[in-house]
Enzyme design. Structure first.
Site, PDB file in Angstrom:
ATOM      1  N   LYS A 129       0.868  -1.190   0.000  1.00 35.34           N
ATOM      2  CA  LYS A 129       0.000   0.000   0.000  1.00 35.34           C
ATOM      3  C   LYS A 129       0.896   1.228   0.000  1.00 35.34           C
ATOM      4  O   LYS A 129       2.045   1.165   0.440  1.00 35.34           O
ATOM      5  CB  LYS A 129      -0.883   0.007   1.255  1.00 35.34           C
ATOM      6  CG  LYS A 129      -2.102   0.902   1.143  1.00 35.34           C
ATOM      7  CD  LYS A 129      -3.239   0.241   0.394  1.00 35.34           C
ATOM      8  CE  LYS A 129      -4.361   1.210   0.102  1.00 35.34           C
ATOM      9  NZ  LYS A 129      -5.570   0.558  -0.423  1.00 35.34           N
ATOM     10  N   ASP A 169      -6.849   4.435  -4.803  1.00 40.95           N
ATOM     11  CA  ASP A 169      -7.530   4.358  -3.509  1.00 40.95           C
ATOM     12  C   ASP A 169      -8.126   5.753  -3.314  1.00 40.95           C
ATOM     13  O   ASP A 169      -8.311   6.491  -4.296  1.00 40.95           O
ATOM     14  CB  ASP A 169      -6.542   3.972  -2.382  1.00 40.95           C
ATOM     15  CG  ASP A 169      -7.252   3.608  -1.078  1.00 40.95           C
ATOM     16  OD1 ASP A 169      -7.808   2.508  -0.981  1.00 40.95           O
ATOM     17  OD2 ASP A 169      -7.281   4.450  -0.146  1.00 40.95           O
TER      18      ASP A 169
HETATM   19  P1  NDP Z   1     -12.667   8.090  -3.381  1.00 40.95           P
HETATM   20  O1  NDP Z   1     -11.614   9.073  -3.161  1.00 40.95           O
HETATM   21  O2  NDP Z   1     -13.191   7.839  -4.750  1.00 40.95           O
HETATM   22  O3  NDP Z   1     -13.934   8.451  -2.466  1.00 40.95           O
HETATM   23  C1  NDP Z   1     -13.838   8.539  -1.079  1.00 40.95           C
HETATM   24  C2  NDP Z   1     -15.154   9.006  -0.528  1.00 40.95           C
HETATM   25  O4  NDP Z   1     -15.106   8.949   0.899  1.00 40.95           O
HETATM   26  C3  NDP Z   1     -15.457  10.448  -0.879  1.00 40.95           C
HETATM   27  O5  NDP Z   1     -16.838  10.646  -0.915  1.00 40.95           O
HETATM   28  C4  NDP Z   1     -14.819  11.190   0.293  1.00 40.95           C
HETATM   29  O6  NDP Z   1     -15.365  12.482   0.514  1.00 40.95           O
HETATM   30  C5  NDP Z   1     -15.154  10.273   1.446  1.00 40.95           C
HETATM   31  N1  NDP Z   1     -14.119  10.411   2.498  1.00 40.95           N
HETATM   32  C6  NDP Z   1     -12.778  10.278   2.349  1.00 40.95           C
HETATM   33  N2  NDP Z   1     -12.147  10.497   3.518  1.00 40.95           N
HETATM   34  C7  NDP Z   1     -13.113  10.790   4.394  1.00 40.95           C
HETATM   35  C8  NDP Z   1     -13.098  11.117   5.767  1.00 40.95           C
HETATM   36  N3  NDP Z   1     -11.944  11.204   6.458  1.00 40.95           N
HETATM   37  N4  NDP Z   1     -14.295  11.331   6.364  1.00 40.95           N
HETATM   38  C9  NDP Z   1     -15.461  11.243   5.665  1.00 40.95           C
HETATM   39  N5  NDP Z   1     -15.532  10.942   4.363  1.00 40.95           N
HETATM   40  C10 NDP Z   1     -14.373  10.713   3.739  1.00 40.95           C
HETATM   41  O7  NDP Z   1     -12.137   6.731  -2.716  1.00 40.95           O
HETATM   42  P2  NDP Z   1     -12.647   5.248  -2.942  1.00 40.95           P
HETATM   43  O8  NDP Z   1     -14.113   5.231  -3.179  1.00 40.95           O
HETATM   44  O9  NDP Z   1     -11.750   4.603  -3.902  1.00 40.95           O
HETATM   45  O10 NDP Z   1     -12.321   4.606  -1.514  1.00 40.95           O
HETATM   46  C11 NDP Z   1     -13.263   4.591  -0.439  1.00 40.95           C
HETATM   47  C12 NDP Z   1     -12.888   3.501   0.557  1.00 40.95           C
HETATM   48  O11 NDP Z   1     -12.886   2.238  -0.117  1.00 40.95           O
HETATM   49  C13 NDP Z   1     -11.484   3.640   1.176  1.00 40.95           C
HETATM   50  O12 NDP Z   1     -11.527   3.138   2.495  1.00 40.95           O
HETATM   51  C14 NDP Z   1     -10.641   2.720   0.321  1.00 40.95           C
HETATM   52  O13 NDP Z   1      -9.491   2.263   1.000  1.00 40.95           O
HETATM   53  C15 NDP Z   1     -11.631   1.591   0.087  1.00 40.95           C
HETATM   54  N6  NDP Z   1     -11.333   0.741  -1.068  1.00 40.95           N
HETATM   55  C16 NDP Z   1     -11.216   1.260  -2.327  1.00 40.95           C
HETATM   56  C17 NDP Z   1     -10.963   0.430  -3.391  1.00 40.95           C
HETATM   57  C18 NDP Z   1     -10.940   0.923  -4.787  1.00 40.95           C
HETATM   58  O14 NDP Z   1     -10.873   0.090  -5.704  1.00 40.95           O
HETATM   59  N7  NDP Z   1     -11.043   2.220  -5.041  1.00 40.95           N
HETATM   60  C19 NDP Z   1     -10.705  -1.013  -3.202  1.00 40.95           C
HETATM   61  C20 NDP Z   1     -10.918  -1.466  -1.846  1.00 40.95           C
HETATM   62  C21 NDP Z   1     -11.179  -0.604  -0.837  1.00 40.95           C
HETATM   63  P3  NDP Z   1     -14.548  13.792   0.001  1.00 40.95           P
HETATM   64  O15 NDP Z   1     -14.761  13.818  -1.477  1.00 40.95           O
HETATM   65  O16 NDP Z   1     -15.194  14.897   0.739  1.00 40.95           O
HETATM   66  O17 NDP Z   1     -13.123  13.561   0.406  1.00 40.95           O
END
Ligand code: NDP
Length: 448
Positions: A129, A169
């Site tokens: 990671k 991510d």
């Molecule tokens: P994105 O950046 O596309 O989206 C993240 C979302 O979560 C946004 O809506 C963001 O809001 C919100 N967010 C981020 N940080 C915070 C926080 N501290 N508090 C509240 N809301 C938050 O990321 P992903 O959708 O790719 O990832 C989301 C989760 O899924 C993570 O935990 C990631 O590790 C996990 N994941 C992702 C994978 C992937 O293929 N993308 C695979 C497996 C797991 P804002 O826009 O305001 O920041």
């Protein structure tokens, strides 16, 4: 947290001392060691081979300076990280996160989880990671590109198609992967599958964008069916509005569920008539705007500031898809009180240990992240296969393989839980099933 096996309890104490203050990492290690107690009870050979001691220590951890110039000509300095946690079953594989909260503890927790998750997919991938404390919010395309180029200038000496293959991510989507790939190719003068989540014109896989969200719903569907239930007609709350959340929403809706709420890091929207996903996609994927915009465009929708309140909305199924520790014990208790009967984790470690305890005590169906969100990395594995074969599979072919992988993960977690005396506990089942494959490989490869 209660680690019943004495050897593992003592190991946890040593890990806590060696990684003092790294609360996310220690939380992840604690949860896994708790689940592995029945394995340690039966497998003295793994204790003797030092497998438990070695698996909690990353093989390599790199931290580096990322200097870049912003649009006003000012030099900015961020911190970059890559953890190469375990390569017993394949090259390191795991995403890159760009968020101000990124630090050694967060990267190590994510890398550690990735080891078990990748093993569960059945594909030959080790765990890694990386990321940076760079905040992409409000940055121009030019700033994002200069940051990504600087980040890759250092990272490229540590990665490779057969060594370590990063992906996206939080904060890293198609645009960032493109800039990172371009810089790797320019420095190394090789066009190889060194990153996944690439664009379709240069080696990306169809269905990779949708994979984590779709995979989450495929896993949740198995879990619901195991209890004689389904998505059809159910009310669903999804946190986040990023990559995982958007495609979880799409798939849940296609299964007949009504998704009533989504969020970002500022607040959440509630739409009693059901979220209009095209509006969310326009705001988030096209305009890179805030979720509050949704309430301005959709009559009847309500926006509320703050993230935690989303869990007070009554629902049957909760899909946390934003970030770690977003559901605490208090929010879990409210979900249960309001009748929520299933939780599947799209984000990594979104439930605190107190929340998991609460769900367990209330017999809520609970799909832990390393199993439920493994669809993203599984499809990255399929992208690597297509790159090696120099072939592209159709969307339907990739989606079908993804569906099969998620069903297998569910079945393997159920079987491992039953075999080790914790039937029905998918947290234990996923940890044990993921661990055993890596552990056997580590033992076979000798002390290293
Ligand atoms: P994105 O950046 O596309 O989206 C993240 C979302 O979560 C946004 O809506 C963001 O809001 C919100 N967010 C981020 N940080 C915070 C926080 N501290 N508090 C509240 N809301 C938050 O990321 P992903 O959708 O790719 O990832 C989301 C989760 O899924 C993570 O935990 C990631 O590790 C996990 N994941 C992702 C994978 C992937 O293929 N993308 C695979 C497996 C797991 P804002 O826009 O305001 O920041």
């Amino acid at each position: 947290m209660e680690i019943k096996n004495a050897y593992l309890a003592e190991l946890y104490e040593r890990v806590a001392k060696r990684n003092a203050g790294e609360k996310e990492f220690l939380q992840a290690v604690g949860e896994v060691l708790e689940s592995l107690s029945p394995v340690a009870d039966r497998r003295q050979d793994l204790i003797d081979a030092g497998v438990f001691d070695r698996i909690v220590e990353p093989e390599r951890f790199v931290q580096f300076r990322v200097a870049w110039v912003d649009d006003s000509g000012k030099v900015q300095v961020n911190r970059g990280f890559r953890v190469q946690f375990n390569s017993a079953i394949g090259p390191y594989k795991g995403g890159l996160r760009l968020h101000p909260s990124v630090c050694a503890s967060v990267i190590k927790f994510l890398g550690f989880e990735q080891v078990f998750k990748n093993s569960l997919t059945g594909l030959p991938m080790g765990g890694g990671k990386g990321g940076s404390d760079f905040d992409p919010k409000g940055k121009s395309d030019g700033e994002i590109m200069r940051f990504c180029q600087s980040f890759m200038t250092e990272l490229c000496r540590h990665i490779g198609a057969d060594t370590d293959v990063p992906a996206g991510d939080i904060g890293v989507g198609g645009r960032e992967i493109g800039y990172l790939f371009g810089q790797y190719k320019r420095i190394r003068n090789e066009f190889v599958g060194v990153l996944t989540g690439k664009g379709l014109t240069y080696g990306g896989s169809l269905a990779r964008t949708q994979a984590t969200g779709y995979g989450l719903c495929y896993f949740a569907k198995c879990m619901l069916e195991g209890a004689g239930k389904s998505f059809d007609g159910k009310t669903v709350v999804i946190s986040g509005s990023g990559n995982v959340a958007i495609y979880a929403c799409q798939k849940a809706q296609s299964f007949g569920a009504k998704v009533v709420a989504m969020s970002d890091s500022n607040g959440y929207v509630y739409d009693a008539d059901g979220i209009k996903l095209d509006v969310v996609q326009q705001i988030k994927e096209v305009e890179r705007g805030r979720i509050s915009e949704y309430a301005k465009r959709v009559p009847g929708a309500v926006y509320t500031e703050g993230c935690k309140g989303i869990w007070t909305i009554p629902c049957d199924i909760a899909l946390p898809c934003a970030t770690q520790n977003e559901i605490d014990g208090e929010s879990a208790a409210i979900l249960v009180k309001n009748g929520c009967f299933a939780v599947a984790e799209g984000a990594n470690m979104p439930s605190t240990p107190e929340a998991v305890e609460c769900f367990k005590a209330a017999c809520v169906l609970f799909g832990p992240a390393k199993a439920a969100n493994a669809g993203g990395v599984a499809t990255s594995g399929l992208e690597m296969s297509q790159n090696s074969l120099r072939l592209s599979w159709t969307f339907e072919e990739v989606d079908e393989r993804l569906h099969g992988i998620m069903k297998n993960i569910y079945a393997n977690a159920v079987a491992a839980a039953a075999e080790y005396g914790c039937a029905g506990d998918l947290v234990a089942g996923a940890n044990i099933a993921g661990f055993l494959k890596v552990a056997e490989a580590m033992k076979a490869q000798g002390v290293c």
